[in-house]
Write a protein that holds these residues in place. Structure first.
Motif, PDB file in Angstrom:
ATOM      1  N   ASN A 251       0.841  -1.198   0.000  1.00 39.29           N
ATOM      2  CA  ASN A 251       0.000   0.000   0.000  1.00 39.29           C
ATOM      3  C   ASN A 251       0.877   1.250   0.000  1.00 39.29           C
ATOM      4  O   ASN A 251       1.702   1.432   0.901  1.00 39.29           O
ATOM      5  N   HIS A 252       0.683   2.096  -1.003  1.00 40.79           N
ATOM      6  CA  HIS A 252       1.540   3.274  -1.166  1.00 40.79           C
ATOM      7  C   HIS A 252       0.702   4.539  -1.311  1.00 40.79           C
ATOM      8  O   HIS A 252      -0.341   4.521  -1.971  1.00 40.79           O
ATOM      9  N   VAL A 253       1.171   5.610  -0.712  1.00 38.22           N
ATOM     10  CA  VAL A 253       0.532   6.906  -0.909  1.00 38.22           C
ATOM     11  C   VAL A 253       1.619   7.963  -1.042  1.00 38.22           C
ATOM     12  O   VAL A 253       2.589   7.975  -0.286  1.00 38.22           O
TER      13      VAL A 253
ATOM     14  N   GLU B 101      -7.705   5.457   3.973  1.00 38.78           N
ATOM     15  CA  GLU B 101      -8.783   4.850   3.213  1.00 38.78           C
ATOM     16  C   GLU B 101      -8.812   5.524   1.848  1.00 38.78           C
ATOM     17  O   GLU B 101      -8.202   6.599   1.679  1.00 38.78           O
ATOM     18  N   PRO B 102      -9.424   4.924   0.859  1.00 37.99           N
ATOM     19  CA  PRO B 102      -9.386   5.495  -0.486  1.00 37.99           C
ATOM     20  C   PRO B 102      -9.733   6.990  -0.500  1.00 37.99           C
ATOM     21  O   PRO B 102     -10.800   7.397  -0.030  1.00 37.99           O
TER      22      PRO B 102
ATOM     23  N   GLY C   6      -5.619   2.019  -1.997  1.00 39.94           N
ATOM     24  CA  GLY C   6      -5.234   0.757  -1.373  1.00 39.94           C
ATOM     25  C   GLY C   6      -6.191   0.325  -0.270  1.00 39.94           C
ATOM     26  O   GLY C   6      -7.324   0.806  -0.172  1.00 39.94           O
ATOM     27  N   GLN C   7      -5.700  -0.568   0.578  1.00 38.96           N
ATOM     28  CA  GLN C   7      -6.507  -1.128   1.664  1.00 38.96           C
ATOM     29  C   GLN C   7      -6.787  -0.075   2.742  1.00 38.96           C
ATOM     30  O   GLN C   7      -6.047   0.895   2.899  1.00 38.96           O
ATOM     31  N   HIS C   8      -7.830  -0.318   3.535  1.00 37.98           N
ATOM     32  CA  HIS C   8      -8.112   0.491   4.722  1.00 37.98           C
ATOM     33  C   HIS C   8      -7.118   0.088   5.806  1.00 37.98           C
ATOM     34  O   HIS C   8      -7.018  -1.093   6.151  1.00 37.98           O
ATOM     35  N   ILE C   9      -6.354   1.052   6.318  1.00 36.66           N
ATOM     36  CA  ILE C   9      -5.324   0.759   7.325  1.00 36.66           C
ATOM     37  C   ILE C   9      -5.450   1.731   8.489  1.00 36.66           C
ATOM     38  O   ILE C   9      -5.548   2.946   8.297  1.00 36.66           O
TER      39      ILE C   9
ATOM     40  N   LEU D 242       3.036   1.023   3.280  1.00 35.72           N
ATOM     41  CA  LEU D 242       2.553   0.273   4.441  1.00 35.72           C
ATOM     42  C   LEU D 242       2.110  -1.124   4.010  1.00 35.72           C
ATOM     43  O   LEU D 242       1.692  -1.333   2.870  1.00 35.72           O
ATOM     44  N   ALA D 243       2.189  -2.065   4.961  1.00 35.86           N
ATOM     45  CA  ALA D 243       1.649  -3.408   4.714  1.00 35.86           C
ATOM     46  C   ALA D 243       0.302  -3.546   5.406  1.00 35.86           C
ATOM     47  O   ALA D 243      -0.695  -3.940   4.805  1.00 35.86           O
ATOM     48  N   ASP D 244       0.275  -3.221   6.712  1.00 39.81           N
ATOM     49  CA  ASP D 244      -0.946  -3.305   7.510  1.00 39.81           C
ATOM     50  C   ASP D 244      -0.749  -2.450   8.755  1.00 39.81           C
ATOM     51  O   ASP D 244       0.226  -1.706   8.874  1.00 39.81           O
ATOM     52  N   GLY D 245      -1.656  -2.568   9.716  1.00 37.70           N
ATOM     53  CA  GLY D 245      -1.604  -1.734  10.909  1.00 37.70           C
ATOM     54  C   GLY D 245      -0.595  -2.169  11.953  1.00 37.70           C
ATOM     55  O   GLY D 245      -0.427  -1.502  12.980  1.00 37.70           O
TER      56      GLY D 245
END
Length: 368
Positions: free
Chosen positions: A256-258, A288-289, A314-317, A342-345
């Protein structure tokens, strides 16, 4: 004998360039002094704390000859600072006493013999010399210095790892909670050398390096590092110990990239940090998106929520961080944009510069 005679600003600049390592109080009184050696018309100034030694040569006038003395560095600098920059100042040795003159001012100063000054024994086995522009090394230091540990029981973290290999110089710093990595290209190929420079050495190097043109020459031995630049010679002991394997710490496959504006994110974090408590500097980031939400609260049940519109699909983190660690890196970056991966929380975050693959910053999450 007139040891030196020159404008106040020239003498002060030469003294200040070597005096950053001098402690005002020391178990060995002579280490609070600067060693002044006169050879012909050249003046050599040397300071030491037994682990670091800094030496510079300057043309500061006075009589030609051979002479050596040590004098209190801090007191000399304090006196010079009170004098006008263009005033001619002289230091004279008469009957074993040192007399400092400037305008109508006279100061009689105590001294200690030059032969009693403990010089650092230089290593006889330095590796190959290589160089980088001063501005490049200063930039590398600025990118990692804030991630150094302070008084950590893991003493090898209280400094910066220098790795020279092939045509690349890499600097790494970590305090166990975050890690900063920066690298630059060398003009020559060098065999792999890996040393840890102590914190005091790093901070002093950072203070002395300029953005002007000109290279800094480096050499490493098993227990010492040597730097030469702008007529200065800087020798330092190294930190013994094994630095953590930074390659294992830097994430490789976060999905997940921003990418967003560095200044906007920094200001959002600074605002949100106001509502964190002194001991618990936690902020929660929610991705979140299309949206990044930053939230914090404290024991007084106050809270802050700030939102940024972002280009993210990406995913909600949900993830928590020490806000200081995020503010530190963003404050020391100079680019307009910053990329967060990020990968996850529960996994570490990777912060990079979209335009420069030679900088990486890893920060561990915290429970909130």
């Amino acid at each position: 004998m007139i040891v030196l005679k020159s404008a106040q600003n020239q003498i002060l600049a030469a003294l200040q360039s070597v005096s950053g390592i001098v402690e005002r109080r020391h178990t060995m009184p002579i280490l609070a002094n600067v060693l002044i050696r006169k050879t012909g018309s050249q003046v050599q100034l040397t300071t030491s704390d037994l682990e670091i030694q800094i030496r510079t040569n300057a043309d500061l006038g006075g009589d030609e000859g051979s002479f050596g003395i040590t004098i209190g560095a801090a007191k000399l600098i304090d006196i010079l600072r009170t004098m006008p920059a263009d005033q001619t100042v002289s230091l004279e040795n008469t009957a074993g006493k040192l007399l400092l003159k400037g305008g109508k001012s006279r100061f009689t100063l105590q001294s200690l013999p030059a032969e009693d000054f403990p010089l650092v024994q230089e290593s006889a086995a330095f590796g190959p010399e290589f160089s980088v522009p001063q501005a490049t090394l200063k930039s590398l230091l600025n990118q990692v210095v804030f991630a150094m540990a302070v008084h950590d029981i893991r003493y090898y973290l209280n400094g910066i790892l220098f790795v020279a290999e092939g045509s690349k110089l890499s600097l790494v710093a970590t305090d166990g909670h975050r890690l900063a990595f920066a690298s630059a290209s060398l003009d020559v190929e060098v065999p792999r050398q890996e040393v840890i420079l102590p914190r005091k050495t790093v901070l002093e190097l950072k203070r002395l390096l300029s953005d002007k043109e000109g290279d800094i020459q480096m050499q490493f031995a098993n227990n010492q590092a040597k730097f030469v630049f702008e007529g200065m010679e800087f020798v330092s002991k190294l930190v013994e110990g094994k630095f953590p394997d930074y390659n294992r710490v830097i994430p490789k496959n976060h999905g997940n990239h921003v990418t967003l504006g560095r200044d906007a994110l920094l200001k959002t974090l600074q605002r949100t940090a106001i509502m964190t408590s002194e001991k618990f500097k936690g902020v929660r980031l929610t991705l979140e998106p299309g949206l990044l939400r930053v939230a914090s609260n404290n024991a007084e049940q106050e809270e802050a929520v700030d939102e940024l519109d972002i280009d993210y699909s990406g995913q909600h983190i949900d993830i928590g961080f020490n806000v200081t660690y995020l503010i530190d890196v963003l404050s020391n970056m100079t680019t307009d944009m910053v990329k967060i991966s990020l990968a996850d929380g529960n996994s570490s975050a990777l912060i990079t510069n979209p335009d420069n693959e030679h900088f990486k910053y890893v920060v561990m999450p915290m429970r909130i």
